[in-house]
Design a protein around this motif. Structure first.
Motif, PDB file in Angstrom:
ATOM      1  N   TRP A  26       0.836  -1.209   0.000  1.00  0.00           N
ATOM      2  CA  TRP A  26       0.000   0.000   0.000  1.00  0.00           C
ATOM      3  C   TRP A  26       0.876   1.265   0.000  1.00  0.00           C
ATOM      4  CZ3 TRP A  26      -4.947   0.394   3.561  1.00  0.00           C
ATOM      5  CH2 TRP A  26      -5.825   1.336   3.006  1.00  0.00           C
ATOM      6  N   ARG A  27       1.849   1.313   0.896  1.00  0.00           N
ATOM      7  CA  ARG A  27       2.743   2.469   0.956  1.00  0.00           C
ATOM      8  C   ARG A  27       3.493   2.628  -0.372  1.00  0.00           C
ATOM      9  NH1 ARG A  27       5.094   5.468   5.043  1.00  0.00           N
ATOM     10  NH2 ARG A  27       4.119   4.112   6.594  1.00  0.00           N
ATOM     11  N   ASN A  28       3.935   1.514  -0.948  1.00  0.00           N
ATOM     12  CA  ASN A  28       4.651   1.564  -2.220  1.00  0.00           C
ATOM     13  C   ASN A  28       3.744   2.068  -3.340  1.00  0.00           C
ATOM     14  OD1 ASN A  28       6.980   1.058  -3.886  1.00  0.00           O
ATOM     15  ND2 ASN A  28       5.920  -0.747  -4.675  1.00  0.00           N
ATOM     16  N   TYR A  33       2.533   6.434  -7.121  1.00  0.00           N
ATOM     17  CA  TYR A  33       1.556   7.375  -7.674  1.00  0.00           C
ATOM     18  C   TYR A  33       2.082   8.808  -7.530  1.00  0.00           C
ATOM     19  CZ  TYR A  33      -3.015   9.450  -8.667  1.00  0.00           C
ATOM     20  OH  TYR A  33      -4.051  10.165  -9.219  1.00  0.00           O
ATOM     21  N   LEU A  34       2.577   9.132  -6.365  1.00  0.00           N
ATOM     22  CA  LEU A  34       3.112  10.475  -6.133  1.00  0.00           C
ATOM     23  C   LEU A  34       4.369  10.724  -6.964  1.00  0.00           C
ATOM     24  CD1 LEU A  34       2.657  10.745  -2.258  1.00  0.00           C
ATOM     25  CD2 LEU A  34       1.205  11.717  -4.044  1.00  0.00           C
ATOM     26  N   GLY A  66      -5.227  15.888 -17.139  1.00  0.00           N
ATOM     27  CA  GLY A  66      -4.757  14.537 -16.891  1.00  0.00           C
ATOM     28  C   GLY A  66      -5.809  13.496 -17.177  1.00  0.00           C
ATOM     29  N   ASP A  67      -5.394  12.241 -17.079  1.00  0.00           N
ATOM     30  CA  ASP A  67      -6.299  11.116 -17.202  1.00  0.00           C
ATOM     31  C   ASP A  67      -7.171  11.064 -15.941  1.00  0.00           C
ATOM     32  OD1 ASP A  67      -7.496   8.841 -18.096  1.00  0.00           O
ATOM     33  OD2 ASP A  67      -5.775   7.532 -17.818  1.00  0.00           O
ATOM     34  N   HIS A  68      -8.118  10.162 -15.934  1.00  0.00           N
ATOM     35  CA  HIS A  68      -8.992  10.031 -14.771  1.00  0.00           C
ATOM     36  C   HIS A  68      -8.183   9.715 -13.519  1.00  0.00           C
ATOM     37  CE1 HIS A  68     -12.737  10.357 -16.938  1.00  0.00           C
ATOM     38  NE2 HIS A  68     -12.276   9.527 -17.856  1.00  0.00           N
ATOM     39  N   GLY A  69      -8.746  10.084 -12.391  1.00  0.00           N
ATOM     40  CA  GLY A  69      -8.070   9.865 -11.117  1.00  0.00           C
ATOM     41  C   GLY A  69      -7.923   8.396 -10.779  1.00  0.00           C
ATOM     42  N   TRP A  70      -7.289   8.125  -9.670  1.00  0.00           N
ATOM     43  CA  TRP A  70      -6.938   6.755  -9.292  1.00  0.00           C
ATOM     44  C   TRP A  70      -7.189   6.576  -7.800  1.00  0.00           C
ATOM     45  CZ3 TRP A  70      -4.671   3.002 -12.611  1.00  0.00           C
ATOM     46  CH2 TRP A  70      -4.254   1.844 -11.988  1.00  0.00           C
ATOM     47  N   GLU A  74      -9.244   4.486  -1.285  1.00  0.00           N
ATOM     48  CA  GLU A  74     -10.474   5.188  -0.935  1.00  0.00           C
ATOM     49  C   GLU A  74     -11.694   4.364  -1.374  1.00  0.00           C
ATOM     50  OE1 GLU A  74      -7.265   8.179  -1.985  1.00  0.00           O
ATOM     51  OE2 GLU A  74      -8.169   6.412  -2.935  1.00  0.00           O
ATOM     52  N   LYS A  75     -12.661   4.240  -0.496  1.00  0.00           N
ATOM     53  CA  LYS A  75     -13.901   3.496  -0.743  1.00  0.00           C
ATOM     54  C   LYS A  75     -13.610   2.036  -1.097  1.00  0.00           C
ATOM     55  CE  LYS A  75     -17.457   5.903  -2.495  1.00  0.00           C
ATOM     56  NZ  LYS A  75     -18.148   6.447  -1.311  1.00  0.00           N
ATOM     57  N   GLY A  76     -12.458   1.538  -0.609  1.00  0.00           N
ATOM     58  CA  GLY A  76     -12.125   0.133  -0.793  1.00  0.00           C
ATOM     59  C   GLY A  76     -11.624  -0.221  -2.172  1.00  0.00           C
ATOM     60  N   ILE A  77     -11.177   0.779  -2.961  1.00  0.00           N
ATOM     61  CA  ILE A  77     -10.798   0.535  -4.352  1.00  0.00           C
ATOM     62  C   ILE A  77      -9.329   0.916  -4.574  1.00  0.00           C
ATOM     63  CG2 ILE A  77     -11.309   1.100  -6.761  1.00  0.00           C
ATOM     64  CD1 ILE A  77     -13.521  -0.396  -5.280  1.00  0.00           C
ATOM     65  N   THR A  78      -8.623   0.118  -5.368  1.00  0.00           N
ATOM     66  CA  THR A  78      -7.346   0.528  -5.926  1.00  0.00           C
ATOM     67  C   THR A  78      -7.504   0.479  -7.446  1.00  0.00           C
ATOM     68  OG1 THR A  78      -6.614  -1.772  -5.676  1.00  0.00           O
ATOM     69  CG2 THR A  78      -5.858  -0.193  -4.030  1.00  0.00           C
ATOM     70  N   GLY A  79      -7.384   1.619  -8.089  1.00  0.00           N
ATOM     71  CA  GLY A  79      -7.578   1.678  -9.534  1.00  0.00           C
ATOM     72  C   GLY A  79      -8.642   2.679  -9.926  1.00  0.00           C
ATOM     73  N   LYS A  80      -9.126   2.558 -11.157  1.00  0.00           N
ATOM     74  CA  LYS A  80     -10.113   3.504 -11.689  1.00  0.00           C
ATOM     75  C   LYS A  80     -11.486   2.847 -11.733  1.00  0.00           C
ATOM     76  CE  LYS A  80      -6.619   5.254 -14.918  1.00  0.00           C
ATOM     77  NZ  LYS A  80      -6.387   5.787 -16.274  1.00  0.00           N
TER      78      LYS A  80
END
Length: 248
Positions: A26-28, A33-34, A66-70, A74-80
């Motif tokens: 998760w930290r990675n 992303y940053l 930019g492209d859509h957020g990621w 948040e809300k239990g999701i990783t990705g778009k």
């Protein structure tokens, strides 16, 4: 959230949050992303420096988007692949001739607005066959009101309507979400079932797209449809039943 909200990202190649957590990634994930954001920011800086060094800055319109957020958990999701704020919001920055300095507005806009905006800023012949609206009024005066909210669609029947304060979502099976972005920016409390918000819901429903066609024949990847007769979602050709466990 409505069960149907999970069908939009039912089976994706991105690692699920559970995997990210179990493998201590998760930290990675957040760091990567940053880092990507920082890298792109540096490239924009190189471009601006070159425009200034060559004397072209005062005669060049620069647009950064930019492209859509990621989702990073948040809300239990990783990705778009959601209609929530985190996945649909993008950066949008204008600079150059015809753009006021230091302006900032929270009024929602669409990427469809880029082309008509550039047509007007460049003094080209206006087009009347475009769905987007020129942002020039807001670029000159950020307080100028917009004619409509921003609309995001995800396959047939799934639409998000973002006004300045509210996000309204309607899914193909008719279920809904409503969030007060001013007081609940993380979209934790779905207000769609609250009777006192009936007028807010009605005001946003009127912006649901009138043209809402099914996927093109042969479409396969990330395609979601809904069978009203069986009340089943169809993800990439496979039925998803109400009782099927959400992938983790």
């Amino acid at each position: 959230t409505p069960r149907f909200s999970w069908y939009l990202h039912w089976n994706l190649p991105e690692p699920r949050l559970k995997w990210v957590q179990e493998n201590q990634q998760w930290r990675n994930l957040v760091r990567c992303y940053l880092a990507a954001t920082s890298f792109v920011d540096a490239q924009v800086g190189r471009l601006i420096q070159t425009l200034e060094a060559t004397g072209l800055a005062d005669n060049t319109i620069v647009v950064v988007w930019g492209d859509h957020g990621w989702h990073l958990g948040e809300k239990g999701i990783t990705g778009k692949n959601t209609l929530w704020e985190r996945s649909t919001r993008v950066p949008l920055i204008f600079a150059g001739p015809g753009v006021g300095r230091g302006g900032h507005t929270m009024q929602p806009a669409e990427l469809l607005d880029l082309y008509p905006t550039l047509v007007e800023l460049c003094g080209l012949t206006p087009r009347r066959d475009l769905e987007g609206l020129s942002l020039v009024p807001q670029l000159k005066n950020p307080s100028t009101p917009r004619e409509r909210p921003a609309i995001t669609s995800h396959n047939q029947g799934n639409h998000g309507i973002r006004s300045e304060r509210w996000r309204y979502i309607r899914y193909a099976d008719g279920t809904e979400e409503l969030y007060d972005i001013k007081n609940d920016p993380n979209e934790w409390t779905n207000l769609a079932v609250a009777p006192q918000h009936a007028a807010i819901l009605a005001g946003h429903r009127q912006w649901l797209p009138k043209v809402d066609v099914p996927p093109a024949p042969g479409s396969a990847n990330r395609v979601l449809t809904y069978d009203r007769a069986t009340d089943e979602a169809i993800w990439e050709g496979a039925a998803v039943r109400r009782g099927d466990p959400i992938p983790q």
